[in-house]
Design an enzyme around this catalytic site. Sequence first.
Site, PDB file in Angstrom:
ATOM      1  N   SER A  53     -35.618  -9.599  48.871  1.00 58.03           N
ATOM      2  CA  SER A  53     -34.612  -9.467  47.808  1.00 58.03           C
ATOM      3  C   SER A  53     -34.699  -8.122  47.091  1.00 58.03           C
ATOM      4  O   SER A  53     -33.917  -7.847  46.193  1.00 58.03           O
ATOM      5  CB  SER A  53     -34.777 -10.591  46.784  1.00 58.03           C
ATOM      6  N   ASN A  81     -42.953 -17.566  40.449  1.00 56.78           N
ATOM      7  CA  ASN A  81     -41.935 -18.545  40.060  1.00 56.78           C
ATOM      8  C   ASN A  81     -41.603 -18.477  38.568  1.00 56.78           C
ATOM      9  O   ASN A  81     -40.430 -18.458  38.180  1.00 56.78           O
ATOM     10  CB  ASN A  81     -42.398 -19.957  40.441  1.00 56.78           C
ATOM     11  N   THR A 113       8.317 -21.081  26.708  1.00 52.46           N
ATOM     12  CA  THR A 113       7.614 -22.225  27.287  1.00 52.46           C
ATOM     13  C   THR A 113       8.264 -22.409  28.653  1.00 52.46           C
ATOM     14  O   THR A 113       9.471 -22.170  28.808  1.00 52.46           O
ATOM     15  CB  THR A 113       7.760 -23.511  26.453  1.00 52.46           C
ATOM     16  N   HIS A 114       7.482 -22.774  29.635  1.00 55.57           N
ATOM     17  CA  HIS A 114       7.985 -22.882  31.020  1.00 55.57           C
ATOM     18  C   HIS A 114       8.574 -21.556  31.505  1.00 55.57           C
ATOM     19  O   HIS A 114       9.435 -21.543  32.381  1.00 55.57           O
ATOM     20  CB  HIS A 114       9.038 -23.984  31.165  1.00 55.57           C
ATOM     21  N   SER A 128       3.271   4.515  44.541  1.00 56.33           N
ATOM     22  CA  SER A 128       3.392   3.955  45.876  1.00 56.33           C
ATOM     23  C   SER A 128       3.469   5.102  46.863  1.00 56.33           C
ATOM     24  O   SER A 128       4.014   6.159  46.557  1.00 56.33           O
ATOM     25  CB  SER A 128       4.657   3.106  45.964  1.00 56.33           C
ATOM     26  N   LYS A 147       7.895   4.260  41.944  1.00 58.49           N
ATOM     27  CA  LYS A 147       7.027   3.167  41.502  1.00 58.49           C
ATOM     28  C   LYS A 147       5.855   3.608  40.627  1.00 58.49           C
ATOM     29  O   LYS A 147       5.255   4.654  40.825  1.00 58.49           O
ATOM     30  CB  LYS A 147       6.449   2.450  42.725  1.00 58.49           C
ATOM     31  N   GLU A 201      -3.508  -6.104  37.666  1.00 58.23           N
ATOM     32  CA  GLU A 201      -3.456  -6.884  38.917  1.00 58.23           C
ATOM     33  C   GLU A 201      -4.862  -7.119  39.470  1.00 58.23           C
ATOM     34  O   GLU A 201      -5.220  -8.219  39.888  1.00 58.23           O
ATOM     35  CB  GLU A 201      -2.619  -6.155  39.970  1.00 58.23           C
ATOM     36  N   LYS A 217     -29.285 -14.300  42.119  1.00 61.15           N
ATOM     37  CA  LYS A 217     -29.200 -12.972  41.520  1.00 61.15           C
ATOM     38  C   LYS A 217     -27.897 -12.239  41.793  1.00 61.15           C
ATOM     39  O   LYS A 217     -27.244 -11.738  40.872  1.00 61.15           O
ATOM     40  CB  LYS A 217     -30.394 -12.118  41.960  1.00 61.15           C
TER      41      LYS A 217
HETATM   42  N1  ARG Z   1     -37.850 -13.163  44.974  1.00 67.47           N
HETATM   43  C1  ARG Z   1     -38.086 -14.493  44.509  1.00 67.47           C
HETATM   44  C2  ARG Z   1     -36.863 -15.020  43.790  1.00 67.47           C
HETATM   45  O1  ARG Z   1     -36.007 -14.280  43.521  1.00 67.47           O
HETATM   46  C3  ARG Z   1     -39.242 -14.512  43.576  1.00 67.47           C
HETATM   47  C4  ARG Z   1     -39.938 -15.813  43.484  1.00 67.47           C
HETATM   48  C5  ARG Z   1     -40.584 -16.108  44.764  1.00 67.47           C
HETATM   49  N2  ARG Z   1     -41.466 -17.203  44.688  1.00 67.47           N
HETATM   50  C6  ARG Z   1     -41.957 -17.761  45.780  1.00 67.47           C
HETATM   51  N3  ARG Z   1     -42.765 -18.747  45.612  1.00 67.47           N
HETATM   52  N4  ARG Z   1     -41.598 -17.364  46.965  1.00 67.47           N
HETATM   53  O2  ARG Z   1     -36.732 -16.200  43.496  1.00 67.47           O
END
Ligand code: ARG
Length: 483
Positions: free
Chosen positions: A31, A118, A163-164, A291, A297, A304, A339
């Site tokens: 990650s 964790n 309205t509508h 455009s 345009k 948008e 993430k």
């Molecule tokens: N990169 C992991 C995450 O975003 C970090 C936590 C990883 N923990 C593990 N026990 N593999 O969640």
Amino acid sequence: MSTNQLDQKAQAWSALFSEPMSELVKRYTASVFFDQRLWRADITGSLAHAEMLAAQGIISPQDHADIQRGMAQIVQDIEAGRFEWQLDLEDVHLNIEARLTQLVGDAGKRLHTGRSRNDQVATDVRLWLRDEIDGLLGLLNDLQRALVGVAEQNVDVILPGFTHLQVAQPVSFAHHLLAYVEMFARDAERLGDVRRRVNRLPLGSAALAGTTYPLDRERVARTLGMVDANGQPAVCQNSLDAVSDRDFAIEFTAAASLVMVHISRMSEELILWMSQNFGFIQIADRFTTGSSIMPQKKNPDVPELARGKTGRVVGHLMGLITLMKGQPLAYNKDNQEDKEPLFDTVDTLRDTLRIFAEMIGGQLNPATGEKSGGLTVKPQAMQDAALKGYATATDLADYLVKKGLPFRDAHETVAHAVKAAISHNVDLSELPLPVLQSFNPSIEQDVFEALSLRGSLNARNTLGGTAPSQVQAQIARHRARLM
Ligand code: ARG
């Protein structure tokens, strides 16, 4: 990758593993290419943890000093773009820890005492998101101020309310804009509420069950500014929940989705209003494009796109909420997928709010003191449109009620009057008095005041109504609130 780095990576778990990961699996599970964005929060969290470990006598003052020194170096390196992020080190946490150990030796290896990735990652995301929410709250205020500024200039500008999408009753343009201010004010309230639940500390839960070291979690919470409204430390109270909870991310994305829905509704109106068939407004050229084939345009690309990006943010909400469904306690690698949707939601919202504040309110050039950008309002086009479509028919009915007719009868009488006006292709106010009187003899000369756009507006003088005095009062309330 050097042997040294391989060693570091192997050390992150254990000697238990007998074969290396394939390149594909490495890329699939890593990650670091997106979560490196959390680096500052990661270091802030680590420093608070290290400070507490030292205060509790779990690591020595010397180790603490070494960790601080190493982290200061890492901050410098990352800020200068010198830090080498390694895919082999999987994520932001292992990358920073490995580098720390490289810089300061054993002290770096002691940092992870009483901690797991964790509770570390849950803490990082919360710290990062808390700061982003604060930035977004500022931008929501800017946008509201921009809208209130335009409203202030347009209290007496009248356009048809729909309205509508059928002409309904005349309203003040300021009143219309202030409807969006209400929406964005609620959005800010919602984000502030989400922030309270974001700003709680998971750290100290370790992998899932807590830890054997005498940690002082409340101390860490205070250090990180994770305190409740009474200034008391806000600490997640169940270790299993602490490491696996992503409700706060879902709540945030839900709140962000609503902001985007409001932006999207406003965009739809801006797009309609600037079409030739309405011609109510113009937005500055820098928010439009031409455009490649039709030279005449000017397309409202920004509204948008914002309407389109709303789908993207709502999609992230769906992604995150589905991510959590079916996960057993406690942490699962699934959570790494929280993430990118979260980052993209923040980026999309931030850019959108910034652009909209400028597109609506314009931007002050500090050198010249001149404002550019901002909405151009076309009061005549709005008024002309309000005069079409019998927007004051309800006012005639209300007029008859004041003369003693039951409302339902008045409604019916006016329907006949509108039919007559349509057949002569004139507005109700253009029917001669004797013609109006043929529908009801109690109608007098003063009916024409009631049938005027301004009379119609002035008459709606209840709290929250479109009468100019009401609108002025709302502007004053918002001004005081947004200062
Ligand atoms: N990169 C992991 C995450 O975003 C970090 C936590 C990883 N923990 C593990 N026990 N593999 O969640």
